[in-house]
Design a protein around this motif. Structure first.
Motif, mmCIF file in Angstrom:
data_model
loop_
_atom_site.group_PDB
_atom_site.id
_atom_site.type_symbol
_atom_site.label_atom_id
_atom_site.label_comp_id
_atom_site.label_asym_id
_atom_site.label_seq_id
_atom_site.Cartn_x
_atom_site.Cartn_y
_atom_site.Cartn_z
ATOM 1 N N GLN A 122 -3.475 -11.538 5.299
ATOM 2 C CA GLN A 122 -2.216 -11.197 5.604
ATOM 3 C C GLN A 122 -1.501 -10.424 4.459
ATOM 4 O O GLN A 122 -0.504 -9.662 5.457
ATOM 5 C CB GLN A 122 -1.617 -12.758 5.924
ATOM 6 N N VAL A 123 -1.904 -10.669 3.554
ATOM 7 C CA VAL A 123 -1.359 -9.451 2.409
ATOM 8 C C VAL A 123 -1.883 -7.976 3.225
ATOM 9 O O VAL A 123 -1.537 -7.323 3.870
ATOM 10 C CB VAL A 123 -2.085 -9.182 1.648
ATOM 11 N N ARG A 124 -3.526 -7.636 3.517
ATOM 12 C CA ARG A 124 -4.007 -6.450 3.961
ATOM 13 C C ARG A 124 -3.028 -6.014 5.248
ATOM 14 O O ARG A 124 -2.747 -5.119 5.459
ATOM 15 C CB ARG A 124 -5.860 -6.895 3.971
ATOM 16 N N ARG A 125 -2.858 -6.981 6.409
ATOM 17 C CA ARG A 125 -2.882 -6.484 7.487
ATOM 18 C C ARG A 125 -1.278 -6.342 7.067
ATOM 19 O O ARG A 125 -0.669 -5.248 8.367
ATOM 20 C CB ARG A 125 -2.109 -7.998 8.750
ATOM 21 N N SER A 126 0.131 -6.466 5.810
ATOM 22 C CA SER A 126 0.796 -6.606 5.709
ATOM 23 C C SER A 126 1.105 -5.088 5.358
ATOM 24 O O SER A 126 2.375 -4.189 6.336
ATOM 25 C CB SER A 126 1.837 -7.294 4.545
ATOM 26 N N LEU A 127 0.322 -4.690 4.853
ATOM 27 C CA LEU A 127 -0.252 -2.972 4.601
ATOM 28 C C LEU A 127 -0.595 -2.208 5.600
ATOM 29 O O LEU A 127 -0.050 -1.259 5.947
ATOM 30 C CB LEU A 127 -1.465 -3.072 3.602
ATOM 31 N N ASP A 128 -1.019 -2.446 6.637
ATOM 32 C CA ASP A 128 -1.477 -1.785 7.932
ATOM 33 C C ASP A 128 -0.420 -1.930 8.845
ATOM 34 O O ASP A 128 -0.335 -1.067 9.536
ATOM 35 C CB ASP A 128 -2.608 -2.683 8.755
ATOM 36 N N ARG A 129 0.476 -2.585 9.002
ATOM 37 C CA ARG A 129 1.475 -2.662 9.663
ATOM 38 C C ARG A 129 2.498 -1.666 9.031
ATOM 39 O O ARG A 129 2.936 -0.879 9.395
ATOM 40 C CB ARG A 129 2.066 -3.949 9.664
ATOM 41 N N ALA A 130 2.634 -1.158 7.896
ATOM 42 C CA ALA A 130 3.959 -0.703 7.083
ATOM 43 C C ALA A 130 2.870 0.978 7.091
ATOM 44 O O ALA A 130 3.631 1.771 7.771
ATOM 45 C CB ALA A 130 3.881 -0.817 5.493
ATOM 46 N N ARG A 131 1.576 1.118 7.417
ATOM 47 C CA ARG A 131 1.236 2.169 7.989
ATOM 48 C C ARG A 131 1.604 2.641 9.190
ATOM 49 O O ARG A 131 2.058 3.551 9.331
ATOM 50 C CB ARG A 131 -0.367 2.087 7.720
ATOM 51 N N THR A 132 1.469 1.777 10.176
ATOM 52 C CA THR A 132 1.889 2.129 11.352
ATOM 53 C C THR A 132 3.027 2.377 11.437
ATOM 54 O O THR A 132 3.937 3.182 12.514
ATOM 55 C CB THR A 132 1.298 0.968 12.741
ATOM 56 N N GLU A 133 4.004 1.316 11.115
ATOM 57 C CA GLU A 133 5.770 1.925 11.044
ATOM 58 C C GLU A 133 5.985 3.128 9.795
ATOM 59 O O GLU A 133 6.969 3.481 10.233
ATOM 60 C CB GLU A 133 6.615 0.461 10.693
ATOM 61 N N GLY A 134 5.179 3.575 9.237
ATOM 62 C CA GLY A 134 5.001 4.778 8.426
ATOM 63 C C GLY A 134 6.046 4.492 7.636
ATOM 64 O O GLY A 134 7.012 5.147 7.372
ATOM 65 N N THR A 135 6.414 3.139 6.714
ATOM 66 C CA THR A 135 7.016 2.701 5.190
ATOM 67 C C THR A 135 6.777 2.117 4.427
ATOM 68 O O THR A 135 7.325 2.324 3.298
ATOM 69 C CB THR A 135 8.178 1.249 5.968
ATOM 70 N N THR A 136 4.914 2.816 4.225
ATOM 71 C CA THR A 136 4.920 2.948 2.755
ATOM 72 C C THR A 136 4.288 4.105 2.061
ATOM 73 O O THR A 136 5.197 5.264 2.401
ATOM 74 C CB THR A 136 2.536 2.168 3.145
#
Length: 459
Positions: A122-136
């Motif tokens: 779940q932590v890994r997928r959170s980073l993946d979602r942030a990459r997709t959203e451009g928020t990391t």
């Protein structure tokens, strides 16, 4: 500056967690819009926690309170919750403590069931979602990648997750007293999301063979084909739900998928039929008033509380599971926490060293500019056999070696400013702020080479 604010089963009710989780996908972009000082945001939302990790553009010693309040307000807006209530509920950590907290979360140390395995993914997928959203940001990337490394180390080097403990398995452990014979039990799995595969595996481990799946989003067929079970159609859903011994819900649907009306409708259909439909379930006369257990692993809640009004139905939900979560296994937990704290210190040390990078590069430039000038002067005098150049480069390496070692020592002790002040006092070097943006991995590796020996660094 890194900031984290979090709500979990330790400090928030499930109603609040449910609202936060349901709107998690909108939170990070809204946080970035709320204040210019927020460079990046990654949101971790699970069935038992909501956390926002922020990378702030804030000077040392400055107060992040205003920025954090604005971020909390943004979360409250998307979740429909009062910001003041959230501020009173959220726990806050900042600086190096953020790494220790995330590493602990990713390793399962903060979960309802300590050591549960789902959280790392779940932590890994959170980073993946942030990459997709451009928020990391690079710093958040570094933080989350190190968290994944730490969770793997905890898994491999301790016994914390050795039994494969998880919410799913704990729920089935609690169901033992209600299920007489797992091998004879019929089960309806509702959902094909993150817990569905784990639920099916845990059921099979207990000897369950009679499992069917229904998906509110229409993905049951694909899931069933991939796992060797039968899919239930929407037309048959109510009848099957009323006929099985156990219903396990683990869907991410934003509505309740099992309620009193569904079960009563299914029982009416069963009462009108002489036998159950042939869908891999028990083919015998319908038992309308059979005893049933419903396990709700969903957040938002998948099951309406009114199912308890149906005769013979028992409900086991996340709040009940939380109450019965086992005590930590102290030896394994202590070992895991030692790994987490060691890795968090290493993360902080490397971050402090990175802050010195502009000054390190400025010193190297100063020394090697002088070196190049002296080599050119020697060449102009006819010294072109290379011996003078080799000697000068060796001397430059010897001179730089100790300052580079001291820079790392002072950075790790949090006293890097002394090194910077000394650099300006002795050499008159005041590294420009913009130099920080030009530091790459090449400079970092060159600095590492300095520490390995003066002759090598000079070559």
């Amino acid at each position: 500056m890194l900031i984290c604010f979090s709500a979990s089963h330790k400090n928030a009710g499930f109603d609040m967690l449910e609202r936060l989780s349901a709107n998690a996908n909108q939170a990070a972009p809204r946080i970035l819009e709320g204040h210019d000082a927020v460079k990046g945001a990654v949101v971790v939302a699970t069935c038992n926690r909501f956390e926002a990790y922020l990378d702030l553009d804030a000077a040392d010693g400055s107060s992040p309170v205003e920025v954090v309040h604005e971020a909390v307000r943004a979360v409250g807006t998307v979740a429909g919750l009062d910001a003041a209530e959230l501020r009173q509920t959220f726990g806050f950590v900042h600086g190096n403590a953020v790494a220790a907290h995330l590493f602990s979360v990713a390793s399962g140390l903060e979960s309802v069931v300590v050591g549960e395995g789902e959280i790392a993914g779940q932590v890994r997928r959170s980073l993946d979602r942030a990459r997709t959203e451009g928020t990391t940001t690079p710093e958040l990337e570094r933080l989350f990648q190190r968290a994944s490394q730490t969770s793997r180390r905890v898994k491999n080097e301790t016994e914390l997750g050795g039994e494969g403990r998880s919410l799913v398995r704990l729920a089935l452990d609690l169901a033992e007293s209600r299920v007489t014979d797992w091998a004879q039990a019929s089960v309806l799995l509702v959902g094909t999301g993150r817990f569905a595969g784990a639920s099916l595996a845990a059921l099979r481990d207990r000897g369950v063979t009679d499992v069917v799946v229904y998906s509110p989003s229409g993905r049951a067929g694909k899931f069933a084909a991939g796992h060797g079970i039968e899919a239930v159609s929407t037309d048959d859903y109510a009848r099957v739900a009323a006929s099985v011994d156990l219903i396990v819900t683990c869907t991410t649907a934003d509505r309740q998928v099992v309620d009193r009306g569904l079960l009563l409708s299914g029982r009416e259909s069963l009462a009108a039929a002489a036998a159950l439909p042939t869908i891999g379930l028990v083919a015998e006369p319908a038992q309308v008033d059979r005893r049933q257990l419903v396990i709700d692993l969903g957040l938002p809640r998948n099951v309406a509380p009114d199912v308890l009004e149906v005769a013979g139905v028992e409900l086991l939900d996340l709040e009940t599971i939380k109450v019965h979560a086992p005590l930590e296994e102290f030896a394994a937990t202590d070992s895991a926490r030692a790994i987490v704290m060691r890795d968090a210190r290493a993360f902080g040390d490397s971050g402090e060293e990175q802050r010195l990078a502009p000054a390190v590069v400025a010193l190297r430039k100063h020394v090697f500019d002088i070196l190049d000038a002296e080599i050119a002067r020697a060449a102009s005098r006819g010294d072109d056999d290379g011996r003078t150049e080799a000697a000068l480069r060796h001397m430059a390496g010897v001179l730089l070696h100790t300052p580079m070692v001291r820079s790392r020592e002072l950075a790790r002790s949090g006293d890097q400013q002394s090194w910077i002040d000394g650099l300006e006092a002795i050499f008159g070097i005041a590294p420009a702020a913009e130099a920080a943006g030009s530091i790459g991995s090449g400079a970092a590796s060159a600095d590492a080479d300095e520490a390995s020996g003066p002759a090598r660094s000079a070559g």
